[in-house]
Design a protein around this motif. Sequence first.
Motif, PDB file in Angstrom:
ATOM      1  N   LYS A 211       0.869  -1.187   0.000  1.00  0.00           N
ATOM      2  CA  LYS A 211       0.000   0.000   0.000  1.00  0.00           C
ATOM      3  C   LYS A 211       0.901   1.231   0.000  1.00  0.00           C
ATOM      4  O   LYS A 211       1.833   1.303   0.814  1.00  0.00           O
ATOM      5  CB  LYS A 211      -0.867   0.043   1.267  1.00  0.00           C
ATOM      6  CG  LYS A 211      -1.927  -1.034   1.326  1.00  0.00           C
ATOM      7  CD  LYS A 211      -2.700  -0.965   2.639  1.00  0.00           C
ATOM      8  CE  LYS A 211      -3.588  -2.184   2.786  1.00  0.00           C
ATOM      9  NZ  LYS A 211      -4.049  -2.403   4.155  1.00  0.00           N
ATOM     10  N   PRO A 212       0.621   2.209  -0.850  1.00  0.00           N
ATOM     11  CA  PRO A 212       1.492   3.381  -0.895  1.00  0.00           C
ATOM     12  C   PRO A 212       1.413   4.212   0.389  1.00  0.00           C
ATOM     13  O   PRO A 212       0.363   4.255   1.041  1.00  0.00           O
ATOM     14  CB  PRO A 212       0.979   4.182  -2.093  1.00  0.00           C
ATOM     15  CG  PRO A 212      -0.195   3.472  -2.638  1.00  0.00           C
ATOM     16  CD  PRO A 212      -0.474   2.253  -1.820  1.00  0.00           C
ATOM     17  N   ASN A 232       3.626  -0.708  -5.974  1.00  0.00           N
ATOM     18  CA  ASN A 232       2.226  -0.314  -6.167  1.00  0.00           C
ATOM     19  C   ASN A 232       2.087   0.438  -7.485  1.00  0.00           C
ATOM     20  O   ASN A 232       2.903   1.308  -7.794  1.00  0.00           O
ATOM     21  CB  ASN A 232       1.773   0.606  -5.023  1.00  0.00           C
ATOM     22  CG  ASN A 232       1.958  -0.049  -3.664  1.00  0.00           C
ATOM     23  OD1 ASN A 232       1.246  -0.998  -3.333  1.00  0.00           O
ATOM     24  ND2 ASN A 232       2.935   0.414  -2.890  1.00  0.00           N
ATOM     25  N   ARG A 233       1.065   0.063  -8.238  1.00  0.00           N
ATOM     26  CA  ARG A 233       0.780   0.773  -9.494  1.00  0.00           C
ATOM     27  C   ARG A 233      -0.201   1.899  -9.177  1.00  0.00           C
ATOM     28  O   ARG A 233      -1.308   1.653  -8.704  1.00  0.00           O
ATOM     29  CB  ARG A 233       0.189  -0.236 -10.494  1.00  0.00           C
ATOM     30  CG  ARG A 233      -0.158   0.310 -11.836  1.00  0.00           C
ATOM     31  CD  ARG A 233       1.003   0.597 -12.765  1.00  0.00           C
ATOM     32  NE  ARG A 233       1.836  -0.545 -13.103  1.00  0.00           N
ATOM     33  CZ  ARG A 233       2.981  -0.450 -13.787  1.00  0.00           C
ATOM     34  NH1 ARG A 233       3.450   0.732 -14.165  1.00  0.00           N
ATOM     35  NH2 ARG A 233       3.682  -1.516 -14.075  1.00  0.00           N
ATOM     36  N   LEU A 234       0.201   3.154  -9.376  1.00  0.00           N
ATOM     37  CA  LEU A 234      -0.657   4.289  -9.044  1.00  0.00           C
ATOM     38  C   LEU A 234      -1.646   4.568 -10.191  1.00  0.00           C
ATOM     39  O   LEU A 234      -1.490   4.042 -11.297  1.00  0.00           O
ATOM     40  CB  LEU A 234       0.189   5.528  -8.767  1.00  0.00           C
ATOM     41  CG  LEU A 234       1.231   5.369  -7.632  1.00  0.00           C
ATOM     42  CD1 LEU A 234       1.969   6.681  -7.396  1.00  0.00           C
ATOM     43  CD2 LEU A 234       0.577   4.878  -6.347  1.00  0.00           C
ATOM     44  N   ALA A 240       5.093   2.987  -7.451  1.00  0.00           N
ATOM     45  CA  ALA A 240       5.532   3.574  -6.180  1.00  0.00           C
ATOM     46  C   ALA A 240       5.689   2.452  -5.161  1.00  0.00           C
ATOM     47  O   ALA A 240       5.063   1.396  -5.280  1.00  0.00           O
ATOM     48  CB  ALA A 240       4.500   4.581  -5.679  1.00  0.00           C
ATOM     49  N   ASP A 244       6.517   6.797   1.784  1.00  0.00           N
ATOM     50  CA  ASP A 244       6.377   8.161   1.261  1.00  0.00           C
ATOM     51  C   ASP A 244       7.799   8.708   1.059  1.00  0.00           C
ATOM     52  O   ASP A 244       8.418   9.238   1.992  1.00  0.00           O
ATOM     53  CB  ASP A 244       5.587   9.016   2.259  1.00  0.00           C
ATOM     54  CG  ASP A 244       5.489  10.458   1.794  1.00  0.00           C
ATOM     55  OD1 ASP A 244       5.717  10.718   0.587  1.00  0.00           O
ATOM     56  OD2 ASP A 244       5.211  11.324   2.633  1.00  0.00           O
TER      57      ASP A 244
END
Length: 285
Positions: A211-212, A232-234, A240, A244
């Motif tokens: 999870k981003p 993660n594919r945004l 990403a 953060d």
Amino acid sequence: MNAEVVDGKLVSQVLREKMKSRVEALAKRDIKPGLAVILVGDDAASQVYVRNKVAACQAVGVYSVVYRLSEDVSEQNVLDELMRLNNNSEINGILVQLPLPKHIDEDKILEIISPEKDVDGFHKINVGAMVTGNARFYPCTPHGVMKLLEHYGVVIEGKHAVVVGRSNIVGKPMALMLLEKGATVSICTSKTSNLASFTRQADIVVVAVGKPKVLSGAMIKPGATIIDVGINRLADGSLAGDVDFDSVREVAGFLTPVPGGVGPMTITMLLENTIRSSEMEEMRQ
Ligand code: NDP
């Protein structure tokens, strides 16, 4: 302070160069390490992962073959294919690209792979061997993380490591490998209340959640080493990690990027395990 951004591609390159000489040494004795990959269905991400694995094999001189099976293949057909590969002397490593379609029992598939060819390190015999300190094959992703830490001289012994995630393929083996190197290890999951209270104490944080932005700069200790395993594919199509990046970079000492951090190391460790399998096979002869 700005963290040093770890270059997984560069470290992979250094390690792959060393592997080439091991492959050349085997070639002088007429041995070529071989990897078989089973890909079921046409999941786009899996196709990319398999393509990258094949390219990496080619680059270091490891023979590779991909078996593409249709989405509706029966479980028995996959098991039969694996049995054939177990008995194929040209193949030292067998990998089944996960996830599998729902009608195929993943446990059953992973357990039929010969532990001697289980280069993913997922077979229960190999997991048991690792837990008791006698690892044959370390699972590729946590193994890659350990190699990154080693390359950058990150001290593990006596440090507090927090692993976020408890999957069989990343979180659990990661925690175990850090423990083996003398870290005090905490494992956090979706059930952990107040994740930051753990991560703020950590010298090393490995995040493997999927999870981003699970970890921000406010959640870590200044100078900590932060390893981002997540992919993660945004919505805009970009990739990403779970971290953060911008806020963590301002506080951390070392930080892995996504892409270009843990990902290339995972593939490099697959090569390592396949070559190692070939070397071990030679010793058994
Ligand atoms: P899983 O989905 O199997 O496990 C995710 C873990 O994260 C679970 O243990 C879950 O807890 C925990 N979790 C979920 N939400 C939270 C939260 N908010 N806070 C704390 N923990 C949480 O994933 P994988 O381990 O297979 O993969 C994790 C990520 O790593 C994915 O993005 C995957 O794509 C990536 N990956 C990257 C690789 C690489 O080479 N770079 C290789 C393998 C994976 P619980 O158990 O309680 O549900």
